[in-house]
Design an enzyme around this catalytic site. Structure first.
Site, PDB file in Angstrom:
ATOM      1  N   GLU A 214       0.961 -11.692  -3.714  1.00 46.16           N
ATOM      2  CA  GLU A 214      -0.495 -11.895  -3.810  1.00 46.16           C
ATOM      3  C   GLU A 214      -1.016 -11.540  -5.207  1.00 46.16           C
ATOM      4  O   GLU A 214      -2.174 -11.771  -5.518  1.00 46.16           O
ATOM      5  CB  GLU A 214      -1.223 -11.072  -2.728  1.00 46.16           C
TER       6      GLU A 214
ATOM      7  N   GLY B 164       0.867  -1.175   0.000  1.00 44.22           N
ATOM      8  CA  GLY B 164       0.000   0.000   0.000  1.00 44.22           C
ATOM      9  C   GLY B 164       0.900   1.219   0.000  1.00 44.22           C
ATOM     10  O   GLY B 164       1.827   1.309  -0.799  1.00 44.22           O
TER      11      GLY B 164
ATOM     12  N   CYS C 276       6.137  -5.408   0.569  1.00 45.71           N
ATOM     13  CA  CYS C 276       6.303  -4.064   0.021  1.00 45.71           C
ATOM     14  C   CYS C 276       6.129  -2.984   1.110  1.00 45.71           C
ATOM     15  O   CYS C 276       6.994  -2.869   1.961  1.00 45.71           O
ATOM     16  CB  CYS C 276       5.375  -3.880  -1.174  1.00 45.71           C
TER      17      CYS C 276
ATOM     18  N   HIS D  49       5.236  -8.270  -4.462  1.00 43.43           N
ATOM     19  CA  HIS D  49       3.821  -8.566  -4.159  1.00 43.43           C
ATOM     20  C   HIS D  49       3.475 -10.008  -4.549  1.00 43.43           C
ATOM     21  O   HIS D  49       3.082 -10.256  -5.694  1.00 43.43           O
ATOM     22  CB  HIS D  49       2.907  -7.625  -4.960  1.00 43.43           C
TER      23      HIS D  49
HETATM   24  N1  GLN Z   1       5.951   2.899  -2.434  1.00 44.51           N
HETATM   25  C1  GLN Z   1       5.142   2.410  -1.369  1.00 44.51           C
HETATM   26  C2  GLN Z   1       5.628   2.926  -0.027  1.00 44.51           C
HETATM   27  O1  GLN Z   1       6.667   3.453   0.059  1.00 44.51           O
HETATM   28  C3  GLN Z   1       5.133   0.895  -1.321  1.00 44.51           C
HETATM   29  C4  GLN Z   1       4.516   0.350  -2.588  1.00 44.51           C
HETATM   30  C5  GLN Z   1       3.775  -0.917  -2.415  1.00 44.51           C
HETATM   31  O2  GLN Z   1       3.441  -1.353  -1.319  1.00 44.51           O
HETATM   32  N2  GLN Z   1       3.452  -1.471  -3.534  1.00 44.51           N
HETATM   33  O3  GLN Z   1       4.939   2.802   0.932  1.00 44.51           O
END
Ligand code: GLN
Length: 197
Positions: free
Chosen positions: A174, A49, A80, A172
């Site tokens: 998922e 996220g 992530c 990711h």
């Molecule tokens: N760029 C997002 C962050 O720094 C992470 C991206 C992701 O979860 N796909 O929180």
């Protein structure tokens, strides 16, 4: 699989897809939005996220401290933005990480070159096997403690790491149809007979 449900932090981001993978594996799950949602869970997934938003929402929902406490006795898998939240150090003062993995991350590292990409990597799950990894503005693990287990790399960079029952991924899992990473975490890191934290 494990008998108690697995929680999926559902404040923001890609939580529904993680639940779908758990469903496919026949693993019971529950969305976590408040501290009491953590009760009776076997482990917790922190999805991707936006880590600055996630950090703010953890605080607003009174979840930061309960998550730290939960993670002392239960496994956590962060993908992530979830990995960013599990780090010890983040290159962005708007994020207050939980410090569950002994590593430092740089946000949006891979996003600078390309917004999003998919590539085949080899992961030790626990035997080496190919996995189609999806990177979306992914963080880079820039430093880590020597005891951190590195289970996969992209070039030189660690992208899948483990400490006991905690697993961190910069990609990711998922978003692919292959549930191997979730299965590995559940069977090898969470299952009571194998947990080593
Ligand atoms: N760029 C997002 C962050 O720094 C992470 C991206 C992701 O979860 N796909 O929180």
């Amino acid at each position: 699989m494990v008998t108690r449900p697995i929680g999926v932090l559902a404040l923001q981001g890609a939580y529904a897809r993680h639940q779908a993978v758990l469903d496919r594996l026949g693993q019971a799950s529950r969305r976590v939005r408040t501290p009491s949602d953590l009760e009776g869970l076997q482990g917790l997934i922190i999805p991707g996220g936006e880590s600055t938003t996630l950090s703010r929402l953890l605080d607003a929902n009174g979840l930061w401290q309960p998550l730290r406490e939960f993670a002392r006795h239960h496994g956590v898998m962060g993908t992530c933005a979830g990995l960013i939240m599990m780090a010890e150090t983040v290159d962005d003062s708007r994020v207050t990480p939980l410090g569950l993995l002994p590593l430092a991350v740089v946000r949006n590292h891979y996003g600078r070159q390309v917004h999003s990409f998919r590539t085949r990597v080899d992961l030790a799950l626990p035997e080496p096997r190919p996995f189609e990894a999806v990177f979306i503005r992914a963080p880079r693990i820039s430093r880590h403690a020597p005891e951190l287990e590195v289970l996969g790399r992209l070039g030189e960079d660690p992208i899948l790491v483990r400490t006991g029952n905690h697993l961190g991924l910069s990609f990711h899992p998922e978003l692919t149809t292959d549930p191997a990473v979730h299965r590995f975490w559940i069977d090898h890191c969470l299952a009571p007979a194998r947990a080593c934290a």
